[in-house]
Design an enzyme around this catalytic site. Structure first.
Site, short mmCIF file in Angstrom:
data_model
loop_
_atom_site.label_atom_id
_atom_site.label_comp_id
_atom_site.label_asym_id
_atom_site.label_seq_id
_atom_site.Cartn_x
_atom_site.Cartn_y
_atom_site.Cartn_z
N SER A 91 -18.90 37.54 59.13
CA SER A 91 -17.55 37.98 59.44
C SER A 91 -17.57 39.26 60.28
CB SER A 91 -16.80 38.25 58.13
OG SER A 91 -15.67 39.06 58.36
N GLN A 147 -18.00 35.15 63.21
CA GLN A 147 -16.53 35.05 63.17
C GLN A 147 -15.92 36.28 63.82
OE1 GLN A 147 -14.58 37.09 60.62
NE2 GLN A 147 -12.79 36.55 61.85
N TYR A 191 -12.59 38.58 64.81
CA TYR A 191 -11.19 38.99 64.82
C TYR A 191 -10.98 39.75 66.12
CZ TYR A 191 -10.25 38.18 59.80
OH TYR A 191 -10.03 37.63 58.57
N THR A 214 -10.90 33.59 64.60
CA THR A 214 -9.90 33.42 63.53
C THR A 214 -8.52 33.80 64.04
OG1 THR A 214 -11.54 33.83 61.81
CG2 THR A 214 -9.23 34.14 61.19
N LYS A 240 -10.52 29.05 64.21
CA LYS A 240 -10.43 28.93 62.74
C LYS A 240 -9.05 29.37 62.28
CE LYS A 240 -12.64 30.67 58.52
NZ LYS A 240 -11.72 31.67 58.00
N HIS A 299 -7.20 29.96 55.34
CA HIS A 299 -7.87 31.21 54.99
C HIS A 299 -8.05 31.32 53.47
CE1 HIS A 299 -8.71 35.14 57.23
NE2 HIS A 299 -9.09 35.43 56.00
N ARG A 303 -5.22 33.02 51.53
CA ARG A 303 -5.13 34.49 51.50
C ARG A 303 -4.15 35.04 52.53
NH1 ARG A 303 -9.72 36.40 48.76
NH2 ARG A 303 -10.08 38.26 49.99
N THR A 362 -10.96 25.67 52.57
CA THR A 362 -9.93 26.05 51.59
C THR A 362 -9.92 25.13 50.37
OG1 THR A 362 -8.51 27.08 53.28
CG2 THR A 362 -7.47 26.56 51.16
C1 FMN Z 1 -13.28 37.39 49.82
C2 FMN Z 1 -12.96 36.64 51.06
C3 FMN Z 1 -13.04 37.29 52.29
C4 FMN Z 1 -12.75 36.58 53.47
N1 FMN Z 1 -12.90 37.22 54.68
C5 FMN Z 1 -12.70 36.53 55.83
C6 FMN Z 1 -12.95 37.12 57.10
O1 FMN Z 1 -13.36 38.27 57.19
N2 FMN Z 1 -12.73 36.37 58.21
C7 FMN Z 1 -12.29 35.07 58.16
O2 FMN Z 1 -12.10 34.43 59.19
N3 FMN Z 1 -12.06 34.48 56.95
C8 FMN Z 1 -12.27 35.17 55.81
N4 FMN Z 1 -12.08 34.55 54.60
C9 FMN Z 1 -11.67 33.14 54.57
C10 FMN Z 1 -12.91 32.24 54.52
O3 FMN Z 1 -13.60 32.27 55.73
C11 FMN Z 1 -12.50 30.78 54.25
O4 FMN Z 1 -11.54 30.38 55.19
C12 FMN Z 1 -11.95 30.58 52.83
O5 FMN Z 1 -12.67 31.37 51.91
C13 FMN Z 1 -12.04 29.12 52.44
O6 FMN Z 1 -11.50 28.90 51.18
P1 FMN Z 1 -12.36 28.84 49.82
O7 FMN Z 1 -12.67 30.26 49.46
O8 FMN Z 1 -11.46 28.19 48.86
O9 FMN Z 1 -13.62 28.06 50.13
C14 FMN Z 1 -12.35 35.23 53.41
C15 FMN Z 1 -12.27 34.60 52.18
C16 FMN Z 1 -12.58 35.29 51.01
C17 FMN Z 1 -12.50 34.56 49.69
#
Ligand code: FMN
Length: 426
Positions: A136, A165, A167, A193, A283, A307, A310, A339
């Site tokens: 990330s 990844q 941003y 993303t 993404k 995401h 989130r 997800t």
């Molecule tokens: C703690 C955490 C931090 C994350 N940080 C990023 C990030 O920095 N960049 C990003 O594109 N997605 C981020 N994500 C999203 C993940 O890349 C991914 O889309 C997501 O975790 C998928 O869902 P799942 O946790 O149910 O597998 C984050 C997810 C979590 C749980």
């Protein structure tokens, strides 16, 4: 009448099979975890509340994530019978390279918060398993550090791969410089993303008073008492900070809002496209229309994702979107999904309904929190076993044999037909 006899000591002895006790506590703990949920339970026990909640939680009422997981639970499989598949091949070609399994590790920010080994554990475990690891922009290990961890662990026939990844931040030069560095380090795919114009409302973080860097309050100190090893790691390893971003304090949400640019657009995509020599995927795609438009502008693929719930709560469930996106974009465009994946069967169902590949976020982080590098190895092993078993039970020998006929999506929530809603309103 039951005929009885005196117990025979020799028979009794035969029944008593005591296993040699496992002295390595971490191995004992991880071996006992049979599912990703089991890893989550261990993770919760071992990780301070604020760090666990940052990982486990999602936005607002956490409805998106609950729906995504429910959608996977509501899969009905249709096995073929008398089609023996004693050996299953779980490998795939994805974005110009191989992966030993149909999933990779999703980008997650602030990963060393969860457990001090952080991205090094993730990248090492992924390389050893022959699957891609995505770093990330908000990682806590540098691009070069991840590359080194990947190369150290590479083994077996599948060459190690890293994805980066991105941003796009207000200060564009930071993003461009990261892009150049990731390309120079040999990362082969960029995940751009696009679902984060502003941070989602991570209410658990607010309620826990979670900030970066973490702060000690009376509550955190009391919570630390049963979790001494996390704190020992925290205090005896290099400072926990973003590898590519300077922090000003506050919650992750506040930090995201300060760093991210809410005005990013297709123009930014064109700039990044020019900077990046490898494959580029978008993404955070959440509608059929956007999927088609992105295919038409010539990106190499998309990740259907909200995401991990989130960002926008009550966003579409990516797994529900999958069949219509696949139909709309055709067979030759790369569609990935994440997800809510908690089980290898979720991955098999996704491939059957048209996903080329899947990403796991929390499933990997629960393993990390449960036992560092060995915990990530365990998470990957659990998913691998579940994928192989599901394929065998379905009677398919390779992922290419999986088809929509193998899966029905049972639906609890059915959209209100627009016409019906409008006439009811009149
Ligand atoms: C703690 C955490 C931090 C994350 N940080 C990023 C990030 O920095 N960049 C990003 O594109 N997605 C981020 N994500 C999203 C993940 O890349 C991914 O889309 C997501 O975790 C998928 O869902 P799942 O946790 O149910 O597998 C984050 C997810 C979590 C749980």
């Amino acid at each position: 009448m039951v005929q009885r006899q005196l117990p025979n000591p020799a028979e009794l002895l035969e029944l008593m099979k005591f296993k040699k006790p496992e002295l390595d506590g971490r191995k004992r703990r991880l071996d006992a975890a049979l599912t990703i949920s089991d890893l989550r339970t261990i993770a919760k026990r071992r990780t301070p509340k604020a760090a666990f909640d940052y990982t486990d939680g999602s936005a607002e009422g956490e409805i998106s994530l609950a729906r995504a997981r429910q959608a996977f639970e509501d899969v009905e499989f249709h096995p073929g019978i008398l089609t023996p598949a004693p050996d299953v091949d779980t490998s795939v070609e994805i974005l110009g390279g191989p992966s030993a399994l149909p999933f990779g590790i999703a980008p997650t920010g602030f990963t060393r918060l969860m457990q001090t080994e952080g991205e090094v554990a993730g990248a090492g475990a992924a390389a050893a398993a022959g699957i891609p690891f995505t770093l990330s922009t908000l990682g806590t290990t540098s691009i070069e550090g991840v590359k080194a961890a990947t190369l150290r662990q590479a083994q077996g026939p599948v060459p190690p791969r890293n994805w980066f990844q991105l941003y796009v931040m207000r200060d564009r030069e930071i993003s461009y410089e990261l892009t150049r560095r990731a390309a120079a380090a040999g990362f082969d795919t960029l995940h751009f993303t696009v679902d984060t114009p502003v941070a989602g409302a991570r209410l658990r973080d607010k309620r826990n008073g979670f900030s970066i860097p973490p702060q000690l309050t009376l509550g955190t100190i009391i919570n630390a008492i049963p979790r001494p090893w996390w704190w020992f790691d925290f205090l005896t390893t290099p400072k926990l900070e973003f590898a590519s971003l300077s922090t000003t304090g506050g919650t992750v949400g506040e930090l995201l809002d300060a760093a991210m640019d809410p005005t990013i657009s297709y123009d930014d995509l064109a700039v990044i496209r020019d900077l990046w020599p490898g494959k580029i995927v978008i993404k955070g795609v959440q509608t059929v229309e956007d999927a088609v438009r992105l295919r038409d502008v010539g990106v190499d693929g998309i990740v259907l994702s909200n995401h991990g719930g989130r960002q926008l709560d009550r966003a579409p469930v990516p797994f529900h979107l999958l069949p219509s996106v696949r139909t709309a974009v055709g067979d030759d465009f790369t569609v990935m999904i994440d997800t809510g994946i908690m089980n290898g069967a979720d991955i098999v169902a996704s491939v059957a309904l048209g996903a080329d590949f899947t990403l796991i976020g929390r499933a990997y982080l629960y393993g990390l929190m449960a036992g560092g590098r060995q915990g990530v190895d365990r998470a990957i092993a659990i998913l691998r076993t579940e994928i192989e078993r599901t394929m065998r039970l379905l009677g398919v020998a390779s992922l290419a044999e999986l088809e929509p006929r193998h899966v029905t999506q049972l639906q609890r929530l059915v959209p209100v037909a627009r016409d019906a809603a409008e006439s009811a309103a009149r």
